[in-house]
Design a protein around this motif. Structure first.
Motif, PDB file in Angstrom:
ATOM      1  N   LEU A 236       8.603  17.294  21.741  1.00  0.00           N
ATOM      2  CA  LEU A 236       8.219  16.981  20.368  1.00  0.00           C
ATOM      3  C   LEU A 236       9.137  15.886  19.844  1.00  0.00           C
ATOM      4  O   LEU A 236      10.347  16.092  19.689  1.00  0.00           O
ATOM      5  N   CYS A 249       7.994  10.122  24.154  1.00  0.00           N
ATOM      6  CA  CYS A 249       6.623  10.556  24.435  1.00  0.00           C
ATOM      7  C   CYS A 249       6.102   9.946  25.727  1.00  0.00           C
ATOM      8  O   CYS A 249       5.460  10.634  26.538  1.00  0.00           O
ATOM      9  N   TYR A 259       2.855  19.615  27.131  1.00  0.00           N
ATOM     10  CA  TYR A 259       2.540  19.299  25.735  1.00  0.00           C
ATOM     11  C   TYR A 259       3.433  18.153  25.309  1.00  0.00           C
ATOM     12  O   TYR A 259       4.646  18.154  25.567  1.00  0.00           O
ATOM     13  N   GLY A 261       3.998  15.803  21.729  1.00  0.00           N
ATOM     14  CA  GLY A 261       3.605  15.570  20.348  1.00  0.00           C
ATOM     15  C   GLY A 261       4.615  14.706  19.628  1.00  0.00           C
ATOM     16  O   GLY A 261       5.775  14.606  20.021  1.00  0.00           O
ATOM     17  N   HIS A 290      -0.416  14.387  21.251  1.00  0.00           N
ATOM     18  CA  HIS A 290      -0.724  15.008  19.959  1.00  0.00           C
ATOM     19  C   HIS A 290       0.009  14.233  18.869  1.00  0.00           C
ATOM     20  O   HIS A 290       1.224  14.343  18.728  1.00  0.00           O
ATOM     21  N   PRO A 293       0.956  16.534  15.020  1.00  0.00           N
ATOM     22  CA  PRO A 293       0.600  17.789  15.687  1.00  0.00           C
ATOM     23  C   PRO A 293       0.715  18.999  14.778  1.00  0.00           C
ATOM     24  O   PRO A 293       1.272  18.947  13.684  1.00  0.00           O
ATOM     25  N   VAL A 309       3.294  23.714  14.644  1.00  0.00           N
ATOM     26  CA  VAL A 309       3.545  22.965  15.869  1.00  0.00           C
ATOM     27  C   VAL A 309       3.895  23.902  17.013  1.00  0.00           C
ATOM     28  O   VAL A 309       3.360  23.773  18.130  1.00  0.00           O
ATOM     29  N   GLU A 312       0.889  25.662  18.317  1.00  0.00           N
ATOM     30  CA  GLU A 312       0.071  24.778  19.150  1.00  0.00           C
ATOM     31  C   GLU A 312       0.690  24.608  20.536  1.00  0.00           C
ATOM     32  O   GLU A 312      -0.009  24.580  21.554  1.00  0.00           O
TER      33      GLU A 312
END
Length: 324
Positions: A236, A249, A259, A261, A290, A293, A309, A312
């Motif tokens: 994240l 990212c 994942y 985000g 995302h 997110p 978040v 998710e």
């Protein structure tokens, strides 16, 4: 072990889902433990097949029913710890113990097996976890081995009894940033049993005022390179500085993180996607990103955003969604 569980009035031991840390702690201390595996569920139940508990003296980790049977399982575990004989327990519908009722009305079948601190399979299991590789735990209650093969979470044969339980690497959350929202996401991740790392480029020398697996003061790209990325990792980006978050990212996407985000206003999405594409991101990678997110409608305070978040991320990394 006397069959009593410490702090049974406040069963925080039920927060534990991954029993490997408890197994490692007991092994390091030279203590035998009892591993309990829920291998069959009939009807409705709080946990599914593959759920586990560890009984280490009067300490317990994990849960099966939310307080219906844990005390009785502990009593049987005490006897397994003493004599080393595996036991099969049956609770609920069709059980020989009619005085122990399950509120959900279903039935649970549990294997208890004693694990000695020098058990070779145990050390193989822990080695796979440390190397972040999936493996299968094979056991008939007495003989155990670990293989590197993949498979369903739990497979079972009855005659003779034999189970194989898959273990994946611990779920990991890497949060970059230092504002209240980033700190809330890292705090919630740690509470939710993620192996959580906080990355804050040139951040304070003192660590965050809550437990995390690690605190890194370098750029997200450097942190991800040193930590490594895999499909059980969530990243994240929450520094709000694109030269940090975009690089983090892209590194996470290229590492096939489960994942990825990035916190930010929706109005910034087009520019961020264009910057990532210019940096070489593929269409498939961009589709996995995302932006803004989280679950909507929870609110905009740091804890509300972080809750959406982390929820998710849980959905994305849920092992039940993987190989069946």
């Amino acid at each position: 072990m006397d069959g009593q569980i410490d702090n049974a009035d406040w069963p925080l031991f039920g927060w534990v889902d991954d029993v490997r840390p408890a197994l490692a702690q007991a092994s390091d201390a030279g203590r035998p433990v009892v591993l309990a595996t829920l291998y069959r569920v009939e009807g409705s139940a709080p946990r599914g097949p593959g759920a586990q508990m560890v009984f280490d003296g009067s300490a317990a980790s994990g849960y099966f029913s939310g307080d219906c049977i844990e005390g009785d399982v502990a009593s049987h575990a005490a006897r397994v710890l003493t004599d080393g004989e595996p036991r099969h327990l049956h609770y609920g519908a069709g059980s020989p113990w009619i005085d122990i009722r399950l509120r959900c009305g279903g039935a649970l079948h549990i294997l208890l097996e004693r694990i000695l601190p020098d058990d070779e399979a145990l050390h193989e299991l822990l080695r796979h976890a440390a190397e972040r590789r999936s493996c299968q735990w094979h056991s008939d209650g007495t003989m155990r081995r670990v293989s590197a093969q993949d498979g369903a979470l739990l497979t079972l044969t009855d005659q003779p009894f034999y189970l194989a339980r898959r273990y994946d690497p611990p779920r990991r959350l890497i949060v970059s940033g230092g504002d209240p929202g980033a700190l809330a996401a890292a705090r919630l991740g740690a509470l939710a049993q993620f192996e959580t790392y906080l990355v804050r480029p040139d951040g304070p020398s003192s660590p965050p005022p809550f437990p995390v697996a690690g605190y890194l003061r370098e750029a997200p790209t450097q942190a991800l390179e040193s930590l490594g990325v895999d499909r059980w990792t969530a990243y994240l980006g929450a520094t709000h500085e694109d030269h940090h978050d975009l690089g983090g990212c892209l590194a996470a996407l290229r590492g096939s993180a489960g994942y990825v985000g990035m916190i930010g206003a929706k109005s910034r999405a087009a520019g961020r996607l264009a910057a990532l594409e210019a940096a070489g991101a593929t269409r498939e990678e961009l589709d996995a990103l995302h932006l803004s997110p989280g679950i909507t409608g929870l609110g905009k305070s740091p804890w509300e955003v972080a809750t959406g978040v982390v929820a998710e991320i849980m959905q994305a990394l849920n092992p039940a969604k993987e190989r069946a």
